[in-house]
Design an enzyme around this catalytic site. Structure first.
Site, PDB file in Angstrom:
ATOM      1  N   HIS A 151      27.083   9.249  16.834  1.00 62.14           N
ATOM      2  CA  HIS A 151      27.769   8.121  17.471  1.00 62.14           C
ATOM      3  C   HIS A 151      28.026   7.054  16.417  1.00 62.14           C
ATOM      4  O   HIS A 151      27.246   6.901  15.472  1.00 62.14           O
ATOM      5  CB  HIS A 151      26.915   7.557  18.621  1.00 62.14           C
ATOM      6  CG  HIS A 151      27.685   6.593  19.467  1.00 62.14           C
ATOM      7  ND1 HIS A 151      27.890   5.291  19.090  1.00 62.14           N
ATOM      8  CD2 HIS A 151      28.339   6.763  20.639  1.00 62.14           C
ATOM      9  CE1 HIS A 151      28.627   4.690  20.008  1.00 62.14           C
ATOM     10  NE2 HIS A 151      28.909   5.556  20.963  1.00 62.14           N
ATOM     11  N   GLU A 153      36.405   8.278  18.863  1.00 64.34           N
ATOM     12  CA  GLU A 153      36.299   6.884  19.317  1.00 64.34           C
ATOM     13  C   GLU A 153      36.644   5.964  18.152  1.00 64.34           C
ATOM     14  O   GLU A 153      35.819   5.828  17.234  1.00 64.34           O
ATOM     15  CB  GLU A 153      34.870   6.567  19.759  1.00 64.34           C
ATOM     16  CG  GLU A 153      34.347   7.414  20.884  1.00 64.34           C
ATOM     17  CD  GLU A 153      33.093   6.797  21.501  1.00 64.34           C
ATOM     18  OE1 GLU A 153      33.113   6.560  22.707  1.00 64.34           O
ATOM     19  OE2 GLU A 153      32.114   6.519  20.779  1.00 64.34           O
TER      20      GLU A 153
HETATM   21  O1  G3P Z   1      29.688   6.002  23.622  1.00 64.38           O
HETATM   22  C1  G3P Z   1      30.743   5.366  24.243  1.00 64.38           C
HETATM   23  C2  G3P Z   1      31.160   4.176  23.519  1.00 64.38           C
HETATM   24  O2  G3P Z   1      30.977   4.126  22.175  1.00 64.38           O
HETATM   25  C3  G3P Z   1      32.375   3.507  24.008  1.00 64.38           C
HETATM   26  O3  G3P Z   1      31.896   2.300  24.449  1.00 64.38           O
HETATM   27  O4  G3P Z   1      31.887   0.316  25.783  1.00 64.38           O
HETATM   28  O5  G3P Z   1      33.981   1.047  24.630  1.00 64.38           O
HETATM   29  O6  G3P Z   1      33.137   2.316  26.594  1.00 64.38           O
HETATM   30  P1  G3P Z   1      32.777   1.445  25.432  1.00 64.38           P
END
Ligand code: G3P
Length: 225
Positions: free
Chosen positions: A93, A141
């Protein structure tokens, strides 16, 4: 595991720890069973086993270490997680990064322990690089959107390229997407753009009514399935 998947990462948000973490996981379980939509949770590490023992939905660890069990003190052991009903683990992560070699070792240990692996990647090339290692899933992400109010799905090209990169790396690895995914529309867009799952956190964990938010997401998934 039934697709698509909504995986809710509790991080270390106070709203998702201890007793509140159990309530949040139970809310995810209620929505999952009422709408027959797959919702998984990744509680804070210290709560992982307790929550895995209290809900039927898949529970993921936020991380595992790569030391073989035995002479290793202070490490997170994949086999113990599995023994207590944990289904899978996040790896790399953005807030818990490890290098490529460690990712490869962790995937191998997780496979041996029968844990699913969802590897996170912050860029499109990294998504392909980790997908080549054949994890169960890769979640792209963009770090700058994590925890913010702009959903990754407002950048459809990035989502499409990430999905392609994961599939090019290994056609059997599932492409997930995350960062800023907070609403049912975002989940819908991610799936329409080819993602098989979403990884999200603040939009559910910090919501005033997390069950309502997950319900809206589940309803959308019912219509796009
Ligand atoms: O692990 C999920 C995360 O990194 C995304 O966070 O708060 O943008 O949904 P968020």
């Amino acid at each position: 595991m039934q697709l698509p998947v909504i995986l809710v990462n509790f991080k270390t948000y106070p709203e998702g720890r201890g007793k509140r973490g159990i309530l949040l996981a139970k809310a995810a379980e209620n929505v999952s069973s009422e709408y027959s939509v797959n919702i998984a949770v990744a509680p804070q590490l210290l709560d992982t086993i307790n929550i895995a023992q209290n809900v039927e939905i898949p529970v993921f660890s936020q991380h595992i270490d790569t030391k073989e069990p035995g002479s290793a003190t202070g490490h997170i052991d994949a086999y113990t997680l599995r023994e207590f009903g944990v289904s899978g683990t996040l790896l790399n992560h953005s807030e818990r990064q490890i290098n490529l070699r460690t990712i490869e070792e962790a995937i191998s240990i997780a496979k041996d322990a029968k844990l699913k692996t969802l590897v996170c990647a912050g860029t499109i090339p990294m998504s392909q690089a980790v997908s080549i290692l054949k994890p169960w899933a890769v979640a792209m992400e963009p770090p700058e959107l994590i925890g913010g109010d702009v959903s990754v799905t407002t950048r459809p090209n990035i989502v499409k390229l990430a999905v392609e990169a994961v599939t090019n790396g290994n056609p059997d690895t599932l492409p997930f997407i995350g960062a800023g995914v907070k609403k049912a529309d975002h989940v819908d867009a991610a799936i329409q753009l080819g993602a098989k799952g979403v990884l999200l956190a603040s939009g559910v964990v910090k919501a005033s009514d997390p069950e309502f938010v997950m319900t809206e997401m589940a309803k959308i998934l019912k219509t796009v399935k």
